[in-house]
Design an enzyme around this catalytic site. Structure first.
Site, short mmCIF file in Angstrom:
data_model
loop_
_atom_site.label_atom_id
_atom_site.label_comp_id
_atom_site.label_asym_id
_atom_site.label_seq_id
_atom_site.Cartn_x
_atom_site.Cartn_y
_atom_site.Cartn_z
N SER A 255 -8.48 0.19 -10.08
CA SER A 255 -8.37 -0.56 -11.30
C SER A 255 -7.60 -2.06 -11.06
O SER A 255 -7.20 -2.12 -10.02
CB SER A 255 -7.89 -0.13 -12.40
OG SER A 255 -6.42 -0.17 -12.38
N LYS A 256 -7.68 -2.73 -12.24
CA LYS A 256 -6.91 -4.11 -11.92
C LYS A 256 -5.60 -4.02 -11.72
O LYS A 256 -5.09 -5.04 -11.21
CB LYS A 256 -7.66 -4.95 -12.91
CG LYS A 256 -7.27 -4.74 -14.25
CD LYS A 256 -7.77 -5.81 -15.14
CE LYS A 256 -7.39 -5.33 -16.67
NZ LYS A 256 -8.03 -6.29 -17.61
N ARG A 257 -5.03 -2.91 -12.07
CA ARG A 257 -3.67 -2.98 -12.11
C ARG A 257 -3.34 -2.33 -10.90
O ARG A 257 -1.99 -2.33 -10.43
CB ARG A 257 -3.01 -1.96 -13.10
CG ARG A 257 -3.00 -2.89 -14.66
CD ARG A 257 -2.75 -1.77 -15.61
NE ARG A 257 -3.65 -0.86 -15.71
CZ ARG A 257 -4.93 -0.80 -16.36
NH1 ARG A 257 -5.27 -2.05 -17.09
NH2 ARG A 257 -5.82 0.17 -16.44
N ASP A 258 -4.09 -1.88 -9.83
CA ASP A 258 -3.52 -1.23 -8.62
C ASP A 258 -3.23 -2.40 -7.85
O ASP A 258 -3.43 -3.35 -7.58
CB ASP A 258 -4.93 -0.60 -7.99
CG ASP A 258 -5.18 0.78 -8.43
OD1 ASP A 258 -4.06 1.43 -8.80
OD2 ASP A 258 -6.24 1.07 -8.78
#
Ligand code: GLU
Length: 449
Positions: free
Chosen positions: A216-219
């Site tokens: 995900s973009k938060r990883d």
């Protein structure tokens, strides 16, 4: 694989979401490599039909990211080209015209204000350059409903404008993520309805986290924009991205871009999903920094040092310092801490290092006397270089009946304020005699104080 006969034209067609994901960066990279390999053209097209997300800043994230990676596009924003504009938001007239053609051909119908494409309801065969032959059965409207091309509010749907632009921009190879694989048969139907030859398709495996979950973009490491500040060198990250789904046959990890371009083949892209491994990228970065030539290293280092307010008298003096810290640093963002001690008169001391190596557990007097002995030995030196410094330190240690390390640690903390840094003798050589001796005197006082 033989050289394609028509000039190769690839494209990277991101939507400006405000973030350039490593997956997107890899897509751009593989398109760029393929174009460069075949002396073709690499196009950047911004798919900004979603006006709510279409900000200047979001577009800049993409162009900045590509610039940082060194992926220069031949046509696109900031560059122009014969098939522009390269922003979908500026291509409405073209889409209207193509819609008219489909309309004339009887391929469209209206549905509650939306315009939909009537699927011919056939089996579609895709000969994918990476995934091989795939047959899609689109005969069942229950599982494959007709796609919408235009919403009731007049805005365009991705499938349509993506295909129109690939036709108009004469794209020969669509290299994109496997998440688009299921869209491709619909796109092929559109090409056919428009009387156009579909391009070659190559769907690249997804990039997953090491535990197999979707990235995900938060990883950590997912956003390309975090790499420059974290102190990665673009060439290292670019090298790492090459290995996400592709590798040279000899399994080399560090590989020059010219070798990648020479060896790269679409049909050798791995069909299995790639596991994202930030630790490997970090390792590669260390290797690149270590082996990098000093001029390039200095170029990369300067912004980090400037941001930290560090100044240096001459370029040569900076290079001298960078040359000795270079073999040890893994991330450029660590540079200010390593470099500052060389360019300040007001040394700041790491208290933990002072407590450990200067004061010790009631060892302050010992450390002070060792520094004093070392000062005297150094004062007597007529040449100030690594070899003489090392010989003098070892001789002093022997005289005192101390281990080398028992002198090295206090000397390091006294001269740099820190317990980690470049090799001690290299550091002292660069610091010079006068500064070394004055710092030793301060260190002695600290040890006793
Ligand atoms: N704008 C689409 C995306 O970002 C482009 C897909 C494609 O490359 O065809 O996923």
């Amino acid at each position: 694989m033989s050289q394609p006969s028509v000039p190769v034209r690839t494209r990277f067609a991101p939507s400006p979401t405000g973030l350039l994901h490593v997956g997107g960066a890899r897509t751009a990279l593989f398109n760029w490599i393929y174009a460069r390999k075949h002396a073709g053209t690499f196009v950047l097209r911004i798919e900004d039909t979603d006006h709510s997300r279409n900000t200047e800043e979001a577009k800049k994230v993409i162009t900045d990211g590509l610039h940082w990676l060194g992926l220069d596009w031949d046509e696109g924003p900031l560059k122009g080209g014969s098939y522009g504009p390269y922003y979908q938001s500026e291509r409405t007239a073209i889409y209207e015209e193509y819609l008219g053609r489909l309309e004339k051909g009887g391929h469209l119908y209206e549905d509650n204000g939306a315009i939909r494409f009537r699927s011919p309801r056939e089996k579609v065969v895709l000969q994918d350059e990476i995934c091989g032959r795939i047959e899609f059965d689109l005969t069942n409207p229950g599982t494959h409903p007709d796609i919408t091309l235009r919403r009731p509010d007049g805005s365009w749907i991705f499938h349509f404008v993506n295909v129109v632009d690939d036709i108009e921009m004469k794209i020969t190879h669509v290299i994109r993520g496997e998440d688009h694989l299921s869209n491709t048969p619909k796109h092929i139907e559109l090409y056919k309805a428009l009387g156009a030859e579909p391009p070659r398709f190559a769907h690249m495996p997804l990039i997953l986290n090491r535990d197999g979950s979707k990235m995900s973009k938060r990883d950590e490491g997912a956003a390309l924009g975090t790499y420059p500040e974290a102190g990665y060198a673009p060439e290292a990250v670019r090298n790492y991205l090459c290995l996400l789904g592709w590798s040279p046959k000899d399994n080399r990890e560090m590989i020059s871009m010219s070798d990648v371009i020479a060896l790269f083949e679409l049909n050798q892209v791995n069909r299995r999903n790639a596991a994202f491994d930030l630790a490997k990228c970090f390792w590669l970065n260390g290797q690149y920094l270590m082996q990098m030539d000093l001029a390039r290293y200095t170029e990369l280092a300067i912004p980090f040092l400037e941001k930290a307010g560090i100044t240096w008298p001459t370029y040569e003096s900076l290079e001298q310092v960078l040359a000795i810290v270079k073999p040890k640093l893994k991330l450029l963002k660590e540079l200010p801490e390593w470099v500052a001690p060389f360019f300040t008169e007001e040394l700041s001391y790491d208290e933990a290092a002072v407590a450990k190596s200067l004061k010790g557990s009631d060892q302050g007097a010992t450390a002070a006397s060792r520094l004093k002995a070392l000062s005297e030995a150094f004062k007597a030196l007529t040449t100030w270089d690594v070899a003489s410094l090392e010989a003098a330190l070892k001789e002093t240690a022997a005289k005192l009946g101390a281990k080398t390390g028992e002198l090295v640690h206090p000397a390091r903390v006294a001269s740099s304020g820190r317990s980690v840094g470049p090799g001690l003798y290299e550091m002292l050589e660069v610091l010079g005699k006068e500064r070394t001796l004055s710092r030793f005197a301060t260190g002695e006082a600290k040890a006793l104080g």
